[in-house]
Design a protein around this motif. Structure first.
Motif, PDB file in Angstrom:
ATOM      1  N   GLU A 257       0.826  -1.306  -0.030  1.00 22.76           N
ATOM      2  CA  GLU A 257      -0.541  -0.234   0.146  1.00 22.76           C
ATOM      3  C   GLU A 257       0.523   1.284   0.127  1.00 22.76           C
ATOM      4  N   LYS A 258       2.008   0.788   0.626  1.00 23.60           N
ATOM      5  CA  LYS A 258       2.739   2.427   1.184  1.00 23.60           C
ATOM      6  C   LYS A 258       3.652   3.214  -0.015  1.00 23.60           C
ATOM      7  N   GLU A 259       4.504   1.454  -0.303  1.00 28.11           N
ATOM      8  CA  GLU A 259       5.481   1.322  -0.910  1.00 28.11           C
ATOM      9  C   GLU A 259       5.314   1.147  -2.683  1.00 28.11           C
ATOM     10  N   ILE A 260       4.841   0.232  -2.659  1.00 28.14           N
ATOM     11  CA  ILE A 260       4.783  -0.234  -4.049  1.00 28.14           C
ATOM     12  C   ILE A 260       3.427   0.571  -5.356  1.00 28.14           C
ATOM     13  N   ALA A 261       1.789   0.508  -4.746  1.00 22.90           N
ATOM     14  CA  ALA A 261       0.881   0.811  -5.129  1.00 22.90           C
ATOM     15  C   ALA A 261       1.434   2.195  -5.235  1.00 22.90           C
ATOM     16  N   PRO A 262       1.863   3.093  -5.061  1.00 25.94           N
ATOM     17  CA  PRO A 262       2.165   4.639  -5.743  1.00 25.94           C
ATOM     18  C   PRO A 262       3.176   4.887  -6.500  1.00 25.94           C
ATOM     19  N   ILE A 263       4.512   4.048  -6.872  1.00 24.40           N
ATOM     20  CA  ILE A 263       5.144   3.349  -8.198  1.00 24.40           C
ATOM     21  C   ILE A 263       4.695   3.411  -8.751  1.00 24.40           C
ATOM     22  N   LEU A 264       3.630   2.458  -8.970  1.00 22.38           N
ATOM     23  CA  LEU A 264       2.365   1.051 -10.255  1.00 22.38           C
ATOM     24  C   LEU A 264       2.059   2.613 -10.510  1.00 22.38           C
TER      25      LEU A 264
ATOM     26  N   GLU B  33       9.041 -14.246  -7.766  1.00 24.79           N
ATOM     27  CA  GLU B  33      10.572 -14.693  -9.198  1.00 24.79           C
ATOM     28  C   GLU B  33      10.397 -13.437  -9.983  1.00 24.79           C
ATOM     29  N   PRO B  34      11.208 -12.313  -9.313  1.00 23.97           N
ATOM     30  CA  PRO B  34      11.618 -10.744 -10.509  1.00 23.97           C
ATOM     31  C   PRO B  34      11.628 -10.632 -11.406  1.00 23.97           C
ATOM     32  N   ASP B  35      13.242 -11.336 -11.618  1.00 26.43           N
ATOM     33  CA  ASP B  35      13.560 -12.086 -12.805  1.00 26.43           C
ATOM     34  C   ASP B  35      12.953 -12.822 -13.984  1.00 26.43           C
ATOM     35  N   SER B  36      11.222 -12.965 -13.255  1.00 29.19           N
ATOM     36  CA  SER B  36      10.570 -13.709 -14.394  1.00 29.19           C
ATOM     37  C   SER B  36       9.516 -12.383 -14.804  1.00 29.19           C
ATOM     38  N   SER B  37       9.599 -11.677 -14.081  1.00 31.97           N
ATOM     39  CA  SER B  37       8.054 -10.849 -13.811  1.00 31.97           C
ATOM     40  C   SER B  37       8.386 -10.015 -14.390  1.00 31.97           C
ATOM     41  N   MET B  38       7.427  -9.378 -15.653  1.00 29.60           N
ATOM     42  CA  MET B  38       7.604  -8.326 -16.603  1.00 29.60           C
ATOM     43  C   MET B  38       7.880  -7.132 -15.273  1.00 29.60           C
ATOM     44  N   ILE B  39       6.082  -7.397 -14.637  1.00 33.77           N
ATOM     45  CA  ILE B  39       5.988  -6.050 -13.547  1.00 33.77           C
ATOM     46  C   ILE B  39       7.748  -5.069 -12.989  1.00 33.77           C
TER      47      ILE B  39
ATOM     48  N   PRO C 135      13.249   5.351 -17.331  1.00 32.26           N
ATOM     49  CA  PRO C 135      13.458   4.909 -16.279  1.00 32.26           C
ATOM     50  C   PRO C 135      12.930   5.218 -15.010  1.00 32.26           C
ATOM     51  N   LEU C 136      12.538   4.599 -14.171  1.00 36.01           N
ATOM     52  CA  LEU C 136      12.691   4.788 -12.011  1.00 36.01           C
ATOM     53  C   LEU C 136      13.170   4.523 -12.280  1.00 36.01           C
ATOM     54  N   THR C 137      13.700   5.327 -10.617  1.00 35.20           N
ATOM     55  CA  THR C 137      14.785   5.137  -9.894  1.00 35.20           C
ATOM     56  C   THR C 137      15.473   3.865  -9.529  1.00 35.20           C
ATOM     57  N   LYS C 138      16.529   3.717  -9.279  1.00 33.07           N
ATOM     58  CA  LYS C 138      17.287   2.296  -8.680  1.00 33.07           C
ATOM     59  C   LYS C 138      16.845   2.059  -7.156  1.00 33.07           C
ATOM     60  N   GLU C 139      16.246   2.855  -6.127  1.00 34.71           N
ATOM     61  CA  GLU C 139      15.108   2.547  -5.269  1.00 34.71           C
ATOM     62  C   GLU C 139      14.082   2.437  -5.459  1.00 34.71           C
ATOM     63  N   GLN C 140      13.484   3.181  -6.883  1.00 30.14           N
ATOM     64  CA  GLN C 140      12.351   2.092  -7.483  1.00 30.14           C
ATOM     65  C   GLN C 140      11.787   0.418  -7.939  1.00 30.14           C
ATOM     66  N   THR C 141      13.117   0.269  -8.353  1.00 32.42           N
ATOM     67  CA  THR C 141      13.152  -0.616  -9.198  1.00 32.42           C
ATOM     68  C   THR C 141      13.796  -2.073  -7.612  1.00 32.42           C
ATOM     69  N   GLU C 142      14.358  -1.257  -7.214  1.00 33.74           N
ATOM     70  CA  GLU C 142      14.930  -2.649  -5.787  1.00 33.74           C
ATOM     71  C   GLU C 142      13.670  -2.712  -5.158  1.00 33.74           C
ATOM     72  N   LEU C 143      12.587  -1.370  -4.990  1.00 34.23           N
ATOM     73  CA  LEU C 143      11.746  -1.983  -3.914  1.00 34.23           C
ATOM     74  C   LEU C 143      10.909  -3.145  -4.854  1.00 34.23           C
ATOM     75  N   LEU C 144      10.769  -2.807  -6.221  1.00 32.42           N
ATOM     76  CA  LEU C 144       9.854  -3.905  -6.771  1.00 32.42           C
ATOM     77  C   LEU C 144      10.117  -5.431  -7.311  1.00 32.42           C
ATOM     78  N   ARG C 145      11.366  -5.388  -6.882  1.00 32.32           N
ATOM     79  CA  ARG C 145      12.255  -6.541  -6.712  1.00 32.32           C
ATOM     80  C   ARG C 145      12.106  -7.255  -5.330  1.00 32.32           C
TER      81      ARG C 145
END
Length: 472
Positions: free
Chosen positions: A32-39, A77-83, A105-115
């Motif tokens: 809710e706090k970290e992933i939803a806002p990025i997307l 499996e982040p490396d198999s997830s297109m998101i 692109p997204l920032t490195k911090e944002q992509t690390e959160l997704l991963r």
């Protein structure tokens, strides 16, 4: 007793910090706090509705999971997830999410959160539907973006149409400063890149020798001097850490004003070695790239750093010996400033004999940035890709520098000698985080510019000028 108490206190602090670090690392990513806002602020506007872009819908977990033939979101499996995987492709990849045109692109911090979120199981409440949201008011959006690159590209294309004809050497002045710089026309051709196995003091990363082809280009007759570089480096405007003007207003400022420029240095960057007529030094590759963009925006010509192949081709100037003047290092003092004759500092550009194509200081004075990632197996990597080879950077360190500098021995000045950049080049920088603009411990480091005869695409321009951005 005092010593014992100090040690005990230090150990207690250490264990406290360690426990805090363990606790922080153990906390799961909050959807809710970290992933939803990025997307919602970056992706959902395009990936929603009846016809989502790429047939990839990110509004619910079920739709995200079903997208991409079941590879949109694969829990654990982040490396198999297109998101995740589509957010970390190269900036110029048409599949990048979000694309350059919409602020990616997204920032490195944002992509690390997704991963991390996906690795932890991709928790997403079943009743949570994402909707597109604007970025919060007040968030700074850099004017130095892909839209700016497209405007500069249009200016360069228009200029190229006016100047079509045979390539010749030329001298130009930088419009904003009226400082002159000189470019030498280099014909395209083939050459043996690297050093032969029998060359004295040869290193393993210099071969095996490979026949390489390069297209025509212009290259700086000399290294970029302080006269050219300092007006770019020091400006009388307040800047954010990324180099953007705090007062930037699209209605009042020009394309040149929109280009990111260095924040003020904390010390005098020539370190007392001389300025007028001397090579500029100690800039990061990012700073050198941005200087090229700044110059391009003014002149209507596309400038960038040379690739390794272009640099060595220009340095050799048709020769196949250790140096452009032959194999005898005893002749080096006629052509280069190095440990034996530089008096422990750089010297004015253009004072030594040029190479056969009229280029000065290709050997010595200051070592020079190229555009490539440094890799010890460069020659293995370019096999099958020997037309205009280029190792596109993916990490900040190491990147390749060539030519050797004023504190180097003759072996470092050979035409084939290679070196990789290192984080230690800014170890004395007192800033936290360290500056993206200065290598305070690399007083042998400078650059010269290249202008390819063929105008590249906006996407290629963007990559050359931003390959070291957001990776510090």
């Amino acid at each position: 007793m005092i010593r014992y108490l100090l040690i005990s206190t230090q150990l207690l602090c250490f264990f406290s910090i360690a426990c805090l670090g363990f606790s922080a690392s153990a906390a799961k990513v909050d959807f809710e706090k970290e992933i939803a806002p990025i997307l919602e602020m970056n992706c959902v506007s395009c990936h929603s509705g009846d016809e989502p872009e790429g047939d990839f819908n990110l509004t619910t977990k079920e739709l995200a999971t079903d997208s991409g033939s079941g590879e949109g979101l694969v829990a654990g499996e982040p490396d198999s997830s297109m998101i995740y995987t589509l957010t970390v492709v190269e900036r110029t990849d048409e599949m990048l999410m979000p694309p350059l045109r919409t602020g990616g692109p997204l920032t490195k911090e944002q992509t690390e959160l997704l991963r991390n979120w996906i690795s932890e199981g991709a928790e997403w409440p079943a009743d949570k539907t994402l909707v597109a949201k604007p970025k919060p008011a007040g968030n700074f959006v850099s004017a130095d973006d892909f839209e700016l690159i497209k405007k500069i590209h249009a200016k360069i294309v228009a200029q190229a149409e006016k100047e079509a004809g045979e390539a010749q050497n030329y001298a130009k002045v930088i419009p904003l400063t009226q400082v002159e710089f000189n470019m030498v026309a280099v014909p395209g051709g083939e050459f043996l890149m690297g050093s032969p196995e029998g060359e004295e003091l040869r290193k393993e990363d210099e071969g095996p020798q490979t026949k390489v082809k390069v297209d025509p280009f212009w290259i700086g007759k000399c290294e970029v001097t302080w006269d050219e570089y300092e007006p770019f480096m020091i400006t009388q405007v307040d800047r954010r850490k990324d180099g953007g003007r705090i007062d930037y207003d699209a209605d009042k400022h020009t394309m040149v004003d929109a280009v990111s420029q260095p924040t003020p240095p904390y010390t005098e960057m020539s370190f007392g070695m001389g300025q007028h007529g001397y090579p500029a030094i100690s800039m990061t590759q990012h700073a050198a790239n941005k200087y090229c963009q700044w110059l391009s925006a003014q002149t209507g010509h596309f400038y960038r750093l040379p690739t390794e192949a272009e640099w060595e081709y220009a340095c050799r100037a048709g020769t196949n010996t250790a140096y452009s003047f032959g194999d005898d290092p005893d002749l080096l003092k006629q052509y280069a400033w190095f440990y034996d004759n530089a008096n422990e500092k750089y010297q004015k550009v253009g004072l030594k004999k040029p190479n056969p194509w009229g280029l000065h200081d290709m050997h010595g004075n200051v070592m020079e940035w190229t555009a490539d990632q440094y890799t010890p197996d460069y020659f293995a990597k370019i096999q099958g890709h020997t037309d205009n080879p280029f190792i596109k950077p993916t990490t900040l360190y190491p990147r390749t520098v060539r030519g050797g500098g004023w504190d180097d021995d003759p072996d470092r000045l050979r035409s084939a000698a290679r070196r990789g950049s290192d984080a230690s080049w800014k170890i004395q920088d007192p800033q936290l985080p360290k500056s993206i603009w200065y290598h305070t411990d690399a007083t042998q480091l400078g650059f010269r510019i290249v202008r390819p005869a063929k105008v590249p695409s906006p996407e290629e321009m963007y990559f050359y000028w931003n390959s070291a951005r957001d990776v510090y």
